[in-house]
Design a protein around this motif. Structure first.
Motif, PDB file in Angstrom:
ATOM      1  N   VAL A 184       3.410   9.524   2.426  1.00  0.00           N
ATOM      2  CA  VAL A 184       4.095  10.601   3.141  1.00  0.00           C
ATOM      3  C   VAL A 184       3.067  11.560   3.734  1.00  0.00           C
ATOM      4  O   VAL A 184       3.166  11.973   4.891  1.00  0.00           O
ATOM      5  CB  VAL A 184       5.063  11.354   2.194  1.00  0.00           C
ATOM      6  N   ASP A 186       0.836  -1.191   0.000  1.00  0.00           N
ATOM      7  CA  ASP A 186       0.000   0.000   0.000  1.00  0.00           C
ATOM      8  C   ASP A 186       0.880   1.253   0.000  1.00  0.00           C
ATOM      9  O   ASP A 186       0.621   2.220  -0.713  1.00  0.00           O
ATOM     10  CB  ASP A 186      -0.871  -0.055   1.260  1.00  0.00           C
ATOM     11  N   PHE A 235       3.905   1.602  -1.184  1.00  0.00           N
ATOM     12  CA  PHE A 235       4.607   1.840  -2.431  1.00  0.00           C
ATOM     13  C   PHE A 235       3.686   2.059  -3.619  1.00  0.00           C
ATOM     14  O   PHE A 235       4.114   2.534  -4.660  1.00  0.00           O
ATOM     15  CB  PHE A 235       5.603   0.721  -2.717  1.00  0.00           C
ATOM     16  N   ALA A 236       2.414   1.725  -3.448  1.00  0.00           N
ATOM     17  CA  ALA A 236       1.479   1.997  -4.527  1.00  0.00           C
ATOM     18  C   ALA A 236       1.408   3.505  -4.770  1.00  0.00           C
ATOM     19  O   ALA A 236       1.262   3.956  -5.894  1.00  0.00           O
ATOM     20  CB  ALA A 236       0.107   1.432  -4.196  1.00  0.00           C
ATOM     21  N   ASP A 237       1.513   4.284  -3.738  1.00  0.00           N
ATOM     22  CA  ASP A 237       1.546   5.744  -3.895  1.00  0.00           C
ATOM     23  C   ASP A 237       2.319   6.334  -2.722  1.00  0.00           C
ATOM     24  O   ASP A 237       1.755   6.627  -1.670  1.00  0.00           O
ATOM     25  CB  ASP A 237       0.123   6.314  -3.962  1.00  0.00           C
ATOM     26  N   LEU A 238       3.601   6.479  -2.943  1.00  0.00           N
ATOM     27  CA  LEU A 238       4.470   6.924  -1.868  1.00  0.00           C
ATOM     28  C   LEU A 238       4.126   8.340  -1.409  1.00  0.00           C
ATOM     29  O   LEU A 238       4.213   8.661  -0.229  1.00  0.00           O
ATOM     30  CB  LEU A 238       5.926   6.866  -2.347  1.00  0.00           C
ATOM     31  N   GLY A 239       3.703   9.178  -2.348  1.00  0.00           N
ATOM     32  CA  GLY A 239       3.333  10.553  -1.999  1.00  0.00           C
ATOM     33  C   GLY A 239       2.169  10.554  -1.014  1.00  0.00           C
ATOM     34  O   GLY A 239       2.160  11.292  -0.033  1.00  0.00           O
ATOM     35  N   MET A 240       1.215   9.682  -1.291  1.00  0.00           N
ATOM     36  CA  MET A 240       0.046   9.562  -0.423  1.00  0.00           C
ATOM     37  C   MET A 240       0.480   9.067   0.959  1.00  0.00           C
ATOM     38  O   MET A 240      -0.029   9.519   1.972  1.00  0.00           O
ATOM     39  CB  MET A 240      -0.922   8.561  -1.058  1.00  0.00           C
TER      40      MET A 240
END
Lengths: 425, 419
Positions: free
Chosen positions: B310, B301, B303-308
């Motif tokens: 953070v 989860d 790494f699916a969206d690292l920005g999310m």
């Protein structure tokens, strides 16, 4: 990792407010828009922009104008028409500051001018539009952070992108997909290296099924990407369709080395085996299989096995979908991938020297000839990529460069032909 | 949210087993063994994660050219072992095929021994013209046949929930997903909530509770939700279901009295859940006690969206929650360094297969990673034996969770050395 802004940058918001208020006082006002965002990165450092802005200060102090410096470095100056001649002089001076920049040097051949002038009274709607566009672009940058599930964002997403995909709809789409001819939805994009004069040379090309077209044809009004996991499941169905199209050479014309996206699960399926049985051994060497990074984290063991399996057969492997943050955690060599794709985001450039050095180190570690910068939409991305050592690029702007290069070659050919025909009596 | 274990289906449940055919083959060639030899490839000793049906199928295909061009026969046994019979086949050609299979599993400890060395557990070769070799292999084949038939019997008799859980027929697909998701919203979930303690073992041998994980037992959930559907067969769709499960769990845990709670609890959630309205409601109930809650997020989860991630991490931290990254094991831990994620804890899932099979050099590698990540952040979960704890201590880990950790905690409590 920088903390994302959750609200609109204040200058943008102030500018929009100001333009709205201007609606009542349009008379005798002018506006100039300086496209400093189109400058080369090294000319766009903070002190450059400050120097440019400083020249406008006297007008602001004398209440003859209002100045706005946006996050992308563009400057908007709205002023009383009485001072127009002095403003023109200041803009000339600013232009002179950047006289070595292609924005100024190549202004005559370019769509983007250093400055655009407007009459607020007659151009009001146009101005409002420009400002709104700029603001929505600025908030787009943060969209990935704000597309949360709160009701407001969900409503907004629904209005912009359609109803979210549900399991029921997914089930229907997947069965419809098996009957739909997708060959006209296959798009191709080139991965190129660039010469010093930005002449592109193709390394390979990626074939992909356009999700926008798919949505248009099969599911107008449905947001296929609303749920990551349902979308991921859909891609497995698309994988099988892609394989079957690639097996029939009459469906897709394939020249040169190609890449395409597959899931690890697909590589381990009977469908892939059938595909592999059908192609000649020497074709495998010209195929690069792109795997989304989420596949690796979903099941590392399966990734390692599949990678070994396909590389032994001669395929090459590319890990797709990395941001500069996730790239820091992916060790290309350790994972045995031949290439990685880094997604361009202006955040990388805006991050300052420290981030630049960090990215440069990562690129060097991954191997400069192993990294593709993708979703390259503008020249800025190429400049940045080259400044950190990237040699391969993909995206709309590369397609544009290829078209331009083809045009140039075509002209050369015509010219030569004309020369030849004029030589012969 | 919970992670699905890897389940391997056992092939050929009915009818004549491959093992029986193998024994028959051996008997037939007994009198005409000239030029005959056999190679036993011990894929049954791969890590469970590598013993998957489709892996074995792909591995078996490495022998195709050999089978087509020479007098060779391949048996794929029900324990996943491969047996190749050859008559007058050049050893070099066989080597090539074996090498391909070896390469496929190059990350598995089974292939770590040098080929041909006495440490090599990957293959055993039998020269069937030699009486001793023939007898040895016949004995081995008969043993495997017996094992196969007892396995078959157990599988067909065992209707116990655990077996049906692992074998449960229909895989999850988009069509049954909608109904299951709906049911998930309706069933009672509170009584399925379990807890397990993570404990810090201190240098003086004393223990301290780190947190109590509250989780839904997946076996129980499956039984209540959809006994005939294998929820774990499709990782993407399972992941989708956990988003609904999260919301149900949050609504139950929100009823806790956080003010008077003395322990720290942990919850497994999706990042999308953390950013949802349900979490806001939950947070209202937690109030000023957020420091008593650890939020566990899965690596996939993250790494699916690292920005999310953070964004969610910073929001959680600003409001006082602690963050744990779950979903790594001792092998994947060597591939990704989670220190860049700047979490408060990182959890490694232990499994027997790592015991003794991870060579010394690799334990050193793990220890280096532990040091980089921060010793005080590491939790070894699913520890089921003393061996697991010893392995953890060797790698520099002092925080444990799992059945065996529970045993230790109980002992410590009875001795009064747990805080």
């Amino acid at each position: 990792m920088t903390e994302p802004a959750t609200r609109l940058p204040s200058q943008e918001k102030l500018l929009l407010d100001y333009i709205h208020r201007l609606d009542q006082h349009k008379e005798g006002r002018k506006m100039v828009h300086l496209h400093l965002s189109a400058l080369r990165p090294f000319n766009r450092r903070e002190h450059h922009i400050c120097a440019a802005a400083e020249d406008f200060e006297p007008f602001v102090a004398a209440l003859d104008g209002q100045l706005f410096i946006l996050k992308n470095a563009d400057i908007f100056f709205i002023f009383k028409q009485e001072v127009q001649p002095s403003v023109e002089t200041v803009v000339q001076q600013t232009r002179y500051l950047f006289s070595d920049d292609p924005l100024v040097l190549e202004e005559d051949d370019s769509d983007i001018q250093f400055s655009d002038w407007y009459d607020v009274e007659t151009d009001y709607d146009k101005i409002l539009h420009i400002v709104q566009d700029l603001i929505s672009a600025a908030s787009d940058q943060n969209r990935s952070f704000t597309n949360q599930m709160d009701t407001r964002s969900a409503l907004k997403a629904k209005q912009e992108k359609g109803e979210p995909l549900t399991p029921e709809v997914l089930g229907r789409v997947e069965s419809a997909l098996t009957r739909t001819d997708l060959s006209n939805m296959v798009r191709r994009q080139y991965i190129c290296s660039l010469s010093r004069r930005r002449v592109p040379e193709t390394a390979f090309s990626e074939l992909f099924i356009s999700i926008a077209d798919l949505r248009e044809t099969l599911l107008p009004g449905i947001n296929l990407m609303a749920n990551r996991w349902l979308f991921q499941h859909l891609t497995e169905t698309l994988d099988r369709r892609m394989l079957s199209m690639l097996s029939k050479t009459d469906t897709l014309t394939i020249s040169g080395d190609i890449s395409f996206n597959l899931n690890v699960g697909t590589l381990l399926s009977q469908e892939f085996q059938a595909f592999d049985d059908n192609i000649t051994a020497n074709r495998r060497g010209g195929m690069i299989i792109e795997l989304q990074k989420v596949n690796i984290f979903a099941n590392l063991g399966a990734y390692l096995f599949a990678r070994e399996f396909i590389q032994a057969k001669g395929y090459r492997v590319c890990i797709d979908g990395l941001s500069y943050q996730s790239m820091a955690v992916i060790d290309r060599e350790r994972l045995g991938a031949d290439f990685v794709k880094l997604i361009w985001h202006s955040e990388m450039m805006d991050g300052g020297e420290e981030i630049h050095n960090h990215i440069r180190t990562m690129i060097r570690h991954a191997g400069e000839d192993r990294v593709v910068l993708c979703r390259v939409d503008n020249r800025e991305a190429i400049d940045f990529g080259q400044s950190v050592g990237i040699t391969m690029f993909q995206g709309r702007h590369i397609e544009h460069l290829i078209a331009e290069d083809n045009r140039r070659k075509e002209l050369m050919r015509l010219k030569r032909r004309m020369e030849r025909s004029s030589e012969t009596p | 949210m919970a992670d699905a274990a890897n389940f391997t289906a056992i092939p050929n449940l009915h009818g004549t087993s491959e093992e029986t055919l193998l024994v028959g083959h051996l008997r037939r060639i007994q009198e005409h063994s000239a030029g005959q030899y056999a190679i036993h490839v011990h894929l049954s000793e791969l890590r469970p994660g590598n013993r998957q049906q489709n892996f074995i199928r792909i591995a078996a295909r490495a022998f195709e050219a050999l089978l087509a061009n020479f007098d060779a026969t391949l048996y794929v046994l029900s324990n996943h072992d491969l047996v190749l019979f050859c008559r007058d086949v050049p050893v070099d050609d066989v080597d090539q095929a074996i090498y391909k299979v070896r390469a496929l599993f190059s990350e598995d400890p089974l292939t770590f021994g040098d080929e041909g060395s006495f440490e090599d557990r990957f293959t055993t070769w039998y020269d069937l013209t030699q009486k001793a070799d023939f007898r040895a292999f016949m004995a081995e084949a008969i043993k495997m046949e017996a094992e196969a038939s007892s396995r078959q019997r157990i599988d067909s008799e065992d209707k116990s929930p655990a077996a049906s859980y692992a074998m449960a027929g229909t895989p999850l697909d988009p069509r049954n997903l909608a109904a299951i998701n709906q049911r998930m919203m309706e069933i009672n979930i509170a009584d399925l909530l379990r807890q397990q303690t993570a404990v810090t073992v201190q240098a003086d041998g004393k223990g301290e509770t780190l947190f109590r994980e509250h989780y839904v037992s997946m076996q129980d959930l499956q039984r209540r939700l959809a006994p005939n559907i294998n929820l774990f067969g499709n990782s993407w769709l399972f992941q989708y279901l956990t988003e609904t499960l999260d919301r149900r769990v949050l609504s139950v845990v929100a009823q806790f009295d956080f003010e008077s709670m003395t322990d720290v609890i942990s919850l497994n959630l999706n990042i999308s859940t953390v950013l949802s309205r349900e979490f806001q409601v939950f947070h209202r109930s937690v109030g000023m006690n957020a420091r008593k809650v650890v939020i566990e997020l899965q690596l996939i989860d993250v790494f699916a969206d690292l920005g999310m991630y953070v964004f969610a991490r910073d929001q959680l931290r600003d409001t006082g929650y602690q963050i744990l990254i779950d979903g790594l094991n001792p092998v994947s831990f060597q591939f990704f360094n989670p220190s860049l994620l700047d979490a408060d804890f990182v959890k490694l899932g232990w499994s027997k297969e790592f015991l003794g099979e991870v060579p010394k050099a690799r334990v050193d590698e793990v220890r280096d990673q532990v040091n980089i990540t921060g010793k005080n952040k590491m939790v070894l979960s699913r520890v089921d034996s003393e061996g697991a704890i010893l392995w953890g201590l060797q790698a520099g880990i002092h925080r444990f969770q799992g059945h065996y950790a529970d045993v230790i905690v109980e002992k410590m409590i009875s001795k009064g050395i747990v805080k």
